[in-house]
Write a protein that holds these residues in place. Sequence first.
Motif, short mmCIF file in Angstrom:
data_model
loop_
_atom_site.label_atom_id
_atom_site.label_comp_id
_atom_site.label_asym_id
_atom_site.label_seq_id
_atom_site.Cartn_x
_atom_site.Cartn_y
_atom_site.Cartn_z
N UNK A 1 16.29 -5.64 14.02
CA UNK A 1 15.10 -6.01 13.44
C UNK A 1 13.91 -5.33 14.27
N UNK A 2 14.39 -4.63 15.19
CA UNK A 2 13.28 -3.92 16.00
C UNK A 2 13.09 -2.43 15.45
N UNK A 3 13.35 -1.22 16.18
CA UNK A 3 13.30 -0.01 15.65
C UNK A 3 11.98 0.59 15.77
N UNK A 4 11.92 2.01 15.87
CA UNK A 4 10.80 2.71 16.24
C UNK A 4 9.94 2.74 14.87
N UNK A 5 8.78 3.21 15.06
CA UNK A 5 7.53 2.86 13.78
C UNK A 5 8.06 3.99 12.79
N UNK B 1 20.21 -2.24 2.80
CA UNK B 1 21.30 -1.26 2.91
C UNK B 1 20.34 0.11 3.08
N UNK B 2 20.96 1.01 3.94
CA UNK B 2 20.33 2.22 4.14
C UNK B 2 21.33 3.41 4.16
N UNK B 3 20.74 4.47 4.32
CA UNK B 3 21.43 5.66 4.55
C UNK B 3 20.32 6.87 5.10
N UNK B 4 20.86 7.84 5.83
CA UNK B 4 20.10 8.83 6.20
C UNK B 4 20.09 10.06 5.19
N UNK B 5 19.20 11.00 5.23
CA UNK B 5 18.74 11.86 4.72
C UNK B 5 18.05 12.89 5.68
N UNK B 6 18.64 13.62 6.19
CA UNK B 6 18.06 14.44 7.41
C UNK B 6 17.72 13.17 8.39
N UNK B 7 16.71 13.62 8.95
CA UNK B 7 15.98 12.47 9.98
C UNK B 7 15.61 11.16 9.26
N UNK B 8 15.24 11.25 7.88
CA UNK B 8 14.80 10.11 7.27
C UNK B 8 15.55 9.05 7.06
N UNK B 9 15.41 7.90 6.78
CA UNK B 9 16.16 6.75 6.51
C UNK B 9 15.87 6.21 4.96
N UNK B 10 16.62 6.21 4.20
CA UNK B 10 16.30 5.72 2.87
C UNK B 10 16.84 4.52 2.52
N UNK C 1 5.75 -3.13 1.77
CA UNK C 1 5.41 -1.73 2.25
C UNK C 1 4.70 -0.88 1.52
N UNK C 2 4.29 -1.35 0.22
CA UNK C 2 3.39 -0.55 -0.31
C UNK C 2 1.99 -0.78 0.08
N UNK C 3 1.70 -2.13 0.52
CA UNK C 3 0.42 -2.38 1.02
C UNK C 3 0.14 -2.10 2.43
N UNK C 4 1.44 -1.88 3.42
CA UNK C 4 1.28 -1.67 4.61
C UNK C 4 2.49 -0.88 4.96
N UNK C 5 2.55 0.54 4.71
CA UNK C 5 3.57 1.51 4.96
C UNK C 5 4.28 1.73 6.21
N UNK C 6 3.44 0.93 7.35
CA UNK C 6 4.23 1.20 8.59
C UNK C 6 5.31 0.10 8.84
N UNK C 7 6.52 0.60 8.85
CA UNK C 7 7.65 -0.13 9.27
C UNK C 7 8.55 -0.11 10.08
N UNK C 8 9.37 -0.82 10.52
CA UNK C 8 10.64 -0.50 11.45
C UNK C 8 11.67 -0.93 10.87
N UNK D 1 9.92 7.68 7.17
CA UNK D 1 9.86 8.79 7.75
C UNK D 1 9.41 8.56 9.12
N UNK D 2 10.03 9.14 10.31
CA UNK D 2 10.01 8.75 11.71
C UNK D 2 8.57 9.27 12.02
N UNK D 3 7.91 8.58 12.91
CA UNK D 3 6.69 8.79 13.87
C UNK D 3 5.56 8.20 13.15
#
Length: 170
Positions: A118-122, A79-88, A106-113, A168-170
């Motif tokens: 199932x896709x999405x920007x980094x 489940x998710x929601x937005x906080x500004x441009x970030x996803x929580x 994600x703690x070991x590898x914080x780069x996610x999508x 966080x985007x980017x």
Amino acid sequence: MSDLPRIDPSRNLTRPARAYAAVLRTPPGRWLAINVASKVDPWLMRTSRGKVGMGLMLPSALLTTKGAKSGQERVNPVLYFHDGDDVIVIASSFGRDKHPAWYHNLKAHPDVRIAKDGGGAPRTAVEVTDADEIARLWSQADRIYPPYANYRQRTDAVGRRIPIVRLIAG
């Protein structure tokens, strides 16, 4: 790849979404979410390009991480929601005693999508640690999914704190 629809936590849940969340608070509903939905949703959401999932009208998407030990791609419904441009996202694991595997990933590898299919920007995952920010985000999370309050009671009883993660985007 589908876009990730913007979820505004200040908006009230619809009546059907509140009813569905109430079902998920029951023992059979919780069992169904843990044992069926969490396993079927990645396939359903990928196959339907994010249009169908057992989360029904709840704001759900697929979080793609790398396995903490294996480095293999892992996909989990969240489940998710937005906080500004970030996803929580909330690492609740349905109020169980241990954090979900995706949190360790994600703690070991914080780069996610994250995306409906199932896709999405980094994005980069950062755990929220500031107490005031945690309190603010919990108040928003409880609006999009009221059972989170029950999950916190369950985890408090066993000494587990449910992590809140900012993507966080980017």
